[in-house]
Design an enzyme around this catalytic site. Structure first.
Site, PDB file in Angstrom:
ATOM      1  N   CYS A 169      -8.237  43.919  17.529  1.00  9.09           N
ATOM      2  CA  CYS A 169      -8.457  44.982  18.521  1.00  9.09           C
ATOM      3  C   CYS A 169      -8.258  46.375  17.929  1.00  9.09           C
ATOM      4  CB  CYS A 169      -7.542  44.786  19.723  1.00  9.09           C
ATOM      5  SG  CYS A 169      -7.618  43.130  20.387  1.00  9.09           S
ATOM      6  N   HIS A 194      -6.152  50.901  23.944  1.00 14.61           N
ATOM      7  CA  HIS A 194      -6.831  49.599  23.908  1.00 14.61           C
ATOM      8  C   HIS A 194      -6.714  48.962  25.294  1.00 14.61           C
ATOM      9  CE1 HIS A 194      -8.093  45.652  23.049  1.00 14.61           C
ATOM     10  NE2 HIS A 194      -6.890  45.112  22.959  1.00 14.61           N
ATOM     11  N   ASN A 239     -10.663  42.590  28.172  1.00 14.36           N
ATOM     12  CA  ASN A 239     -10.314  42.950  26.799  1.00 14.36           C
ATOM     13  C   ASN A 239     -11.489  42.609  25.884  1.00 14.36           C
ATOM     14  OD1 ASN A 239      -9.271  43.095  24.205  1.00 14.36           O
ATOM     15  ND2 ASN A 239      -7.372  42.016  24.694  1.00 14.36           N
TER      16      ASN A 239
HETATM   17  O1  UT7 Z   1      -5.816  42.473  22.614  1.00 13.73           O
HETATM   18  C1  UT7 Z   1      -4.723  42.098  21.842  1.00 13.73           C
HETATM   19  C2  UT7 Z   1      -3.476  42.307  22.531  1.00 13.73           C
HETATM   20  N1  UT7 Z   1      -3.368  41.456  23.700  1.00 13.73           N
HETATM   21  C3  UT7 Z   1      -2.466  41.759  24.584  1.00 13.73           C
HETATM   22  O2  UT7 Z   1      -1.838  42.770  24.420  1.00 13.73           O
HETATM   23  C4  UT7 Z   1      -2.203  40.829  25.727  1.00 13.73           C
HETATM   24  C5  UT7 Z   1      -0.714  40.790  25.989  1.00 13.73           C
HETATM   25  N2  UT7 Z   1      -0.256  39.917  27.017  1.00 13.73           N
HETATM   26  C6  UT7 Z   1      -0.585  39.994  28.319  1.00 13.73           C
HETATM   27  O3  UT7 Z   1      -1.403  40.792  28.702  1.00 13.73           O
HETATM   28  C7  UT7 Z   1       0.187  39.144  29.299  1.00 13.73           C
HETATM   29  O4  UT7 Z   1       1.270  38.540  28.635  1.00 13.73           O
HETATM   30  C8  UT7 Z   1      -0.679  38.057  29.975  1.00 13.73           C
HETATM   31  C9  UT7 Z   1      -1.640  38.701  30.949  1.00 13.73           C
HETATM   32  C10 UT7 Z   1      -1.439  37.273  28.942  1.00 13.73           C
HETATM   33  C11 UT7 Z   1       0.226  37.108  30.776  1.00 13.73           C
HETATM   34  O5  UT7 Z   1       1.028  37.837  31.680  1.00 13.73           O
HETATM   35  P1  UT7 Z   1       2.589  37.515  31.811  1.00 13.73           P
HETATM   36  O6  UT7 Z   1       3.130  38.360  32.855  1.00 13.73           O
HETATM   37  O7  UT7 Z   1       3.173  37.674  30.436  1.00 13.73           O
HETATM   38  O8  UT7 Z   1       2.551  36.036  32.329  1.00 13.73           O
HETATM   39  P2  UT7 Z   1       3.227  34.752  31.679  1.00 13.73           P
HETATM   40  O9  UT7 Z   1       2.547  34.390  30.408  1.00 13.73           O
HETATM   41  O10 UT7 Z   1       4.691  34.953  31.664  1.00 13.73           O
HETATM   42  O11 UT7 Z   1       2.887  33.667  32.754  1.00 13.73           O
HETATM   43  C12 UT7 Z   1       3.506  33.691  34.006  1.00 13.73           C
HETATM   44  C13 UT7 Z   1       3.035  32.490  34.787  1.00 13.73           C
HETATM   45  C14 UT7 Z   1       3.123  31.173  34.023  1.00 13.73           C
HETATM   46  O12 UT7 Z   1       3.531  30.180  34.937  1.00 13.73           O
HETATM   47  P3  UT7 Z   1       5.013  29.616  34.929  1.00 13.73           P
HETATM   48  O13 UT7 Z   1       5.253  29.112  33.540  1.00 13.73           O
HETATM   49  O14 UT7 Z   1       5.878  30.815  35.274  1.00 13.73           O
HETATM   50  O15 UT7 Z   1       4.996  28.569  35.978  1.00 13.73           O
HETATM   51  C15 UT7 Z   1       1.696  30.914  33.621  1.00 13.73           C
HETATM   52  O16 UT7 Z   1       1.406  29.548  33.488  1.00 13.73           O
HETATM   53  O17 UT7 Z   1       1.646  32.672  35.139  1.00 13.73           O
HETATM   54  C16 UT7 Z   1       0.935  31.495  34.766  1.00 13.73           C
HETATM   55  N3  UT7 Z   1      -0.417  31.878  34.414  1.00 13.73           N
HETATM   56  C17 UT7 Z   1      -1.397  31.977  35.326  1.00 13.73           C
HETATM   57  N4  UT7 Z   1      -1.425  31.778  36.657  1.00 13.73           N
HETATM   58  C18 UT7 Z   1      -2.581  31.973  37.279  1.00 13.73           C
HETATM   59  C19 UT7 Z   1      -0.889  32.203  33.196  1.00 13.73           C
HETATM   60  N5  UT7 Z   1      -2.207  32.512  33.290  1.00 13.73           N
HETATM   61  C20 UT7 Z   1      -2.531  32.380  34.602  1.00 13.73           C
HETATM   62  C21 UT7 Z   1      -3.728  32.553  35.322  1.00 13.73           C
HETATM   63  N6  UT7 Z   1      -3.693  32.370  36.644  1.00 13.73           N
HETATM   64  N7  UT7 Z   1      -4.868  32.956  34.719  1.00 13.73           N
END
Ligand code: UT7
Length: 341
Positions: free
Chosen positions: A128, A268, A298
């Site tokens: 990115c 980004h 993204n």
């Molecule tokens: O471009 C390069 C750089 N990329 C980035 O900078 C991306 C960085 N990361 C992020 O943007 C975020 O970490 C995400 C959007 C990917 C995830 O958000 P988060 O607040 O960190 O969520 P999480 O990974 O802690 O997941 C929370 C919960 C999980 O469930 P449990 O384990 O708490 O039961 C996931 O399984 O949300 C669940 N989950 C979803 N639920 C519904 C993960 N993806 C989804 C989804 N829909 N699409």
């Protein structure tokens, strides 16, 4: 950290001939994939995607449309704005993690598609942050090698490496391309300063493990899903905020300007919460922050390039305005640039 601005004009941090951006252009595929449509593919909801990321929809390239096609379309728009023909281009650099194929490079394919001369053409892979890496490399060819006109492109078909059964990643990414024409202009300072960095210790956070020399493509690598992008979202998030803030502060320091002098901050476009956290820590107002994430998701190397084009064409930035671009991605890599538009 804010720096005190000393000069009425922002300081120019480069040696050699100044490098202006004389044209920008972007292209996104027609097909829109909405959050509602994703609800039918995986166990997710518009509410989760919107609140956790800020994304509402993304663009998906057609089966017959490749990264080089998106790149060539963005390039033609940038050439049109710069008022140049393909024959005038002296160098082509494409930043991408989704090249048409491992080799030949996508820049060669773009050269053929836009009808450029037999000029050097190569790809840069810095995920990115790739467009910022490519800008700095292009700038250096102008400053030290006396190249007159450089075409720099960030282009991705991320839908090709997305696991459409993995809700953790498939809601995040989209396809598109953005391009810039760099030229030497004695009377203006386009690119004022850039900062680039990387940390290979955190390479595992965000990768596509298959298809290279470590895990060559095989029936097993495909069965294991190694040809798909994978990410530790939480760790990537933390590193993104920290690296983007420190790169942005460093580049502002090099130009000896305060964030208040920046007309438009182009971060980004990975996650609205990252954008807001970076903006807040830099002391930028919501009006300064450019956001188009809700429309495209993204788009990796294309992200800040598309945003720059939209910021210019929408009139958010006018000639003479200062722009801060800051990016972060797999590698880990990061970068920041100050541009006088
Ligand atoms: O471009 C390069 C750089 N990329 C980035 O900078 C991306 C960085 N990361 C992020 O943007 C975020 O970490 C995400 C959007 C990917 C995830 O958000 P988060 O607040 O960190 O969520 P999480 O990974 O802690 O997941 C929370 C919960 C999980 O469930 P449990 O384990 O708490 O039961 C996931 O399984 O949300 C669940 N989950 C979803 N639920 C519904 C993960 N993806 C989804 C989804 N829909 N699409």
């Amino acid at each position: 950290m804010k720096t005190k601005f000393k000069n009425p004009r922002a300081k120019h941090d480069f040696q050699g001939r100044p490098c202006s951006i004389t044209g920008v252009g972007s292209y996104v595929p027609e097909k829109i994939l909405t959050n509602a449509q994703l609800e039918k593919l995986v166990d997710t909801s518009d509410e989760w995607i919107t609140t956790r990321t800020g994304i509402k929809e993304r663009r998906i390239a057609a089966a017959t449309e490749f990264t080089s096609d998106l790149a060539a379309k963005a390039a033609r728009r940038a050439m049109e704005m710069a008022g140049i023909t393909a024959e005038q281009i002296d160098l082509i650099i494409v930043a991408s993690i989704t090249p048409d194929m491992p080799f030949p490079n996508t820049a060669c394919l773009v050269q053929q598609k836009i009808g450029a001369r037999r000029v050097p053409a190569f790809d840069i892979e810095a995920a990115c942050s790739g467009f910022l890496y490519a800008l700095e490399v292009g700038q250096n060819f102008i400053a030290s090698r006396n190249f007159e006109t450089v075409l720099v492109i960030g282009a991705e078909k991320l839908s090709a490496i997305t696991n459409w059964t993995d809700r953790n990643t498939c809601v995040l990414f989209g396809d598109g391309a953005g391009a810039a024409i760099l030229q030497s202009r004695a009377d203006s300072h386009g690119l004022l300063a850039t900062v680039l960095g990387a940390d290979g210790n955190k390479a595992e956070l965000l990768s596509m493990p298959g298809g290279g020399s470590r895990c060559p493509a095989s029936a097993q690598s495909v069965a294991d899903g190694l040809h798909f992008l994978r990410m530790d979202g939480k760790e990537t998030f933390k590193n993104a905020v920290q690296a983007m803030c420190s790169a942005a502060n460093e580049v502002l320091t090099r130009c000896e300007i305060d964030i208040t002098r920046i007309k438009c901050v182009i971060p980004h476009q990975a996650n609205r919460r990252i954008i807001d956290a970076v903006g807040e820590r830099l002391g930028a107002t919501p009006e300064q922050l450019f956001v188009n994430l809700h429309k495209y998701g993204n788009t990796s190397a294309a992200s800040v390039a598309i945003a720059l084009d939209e910021a210019v064409r929408s009139g958010k930035v006018q000639r003479g305005d200062l722009i801060l671009i800051v990016a972060f991605g797999a590698g880990l890599t990061w970068g920041a640039a100050v541009i006088e538009w």
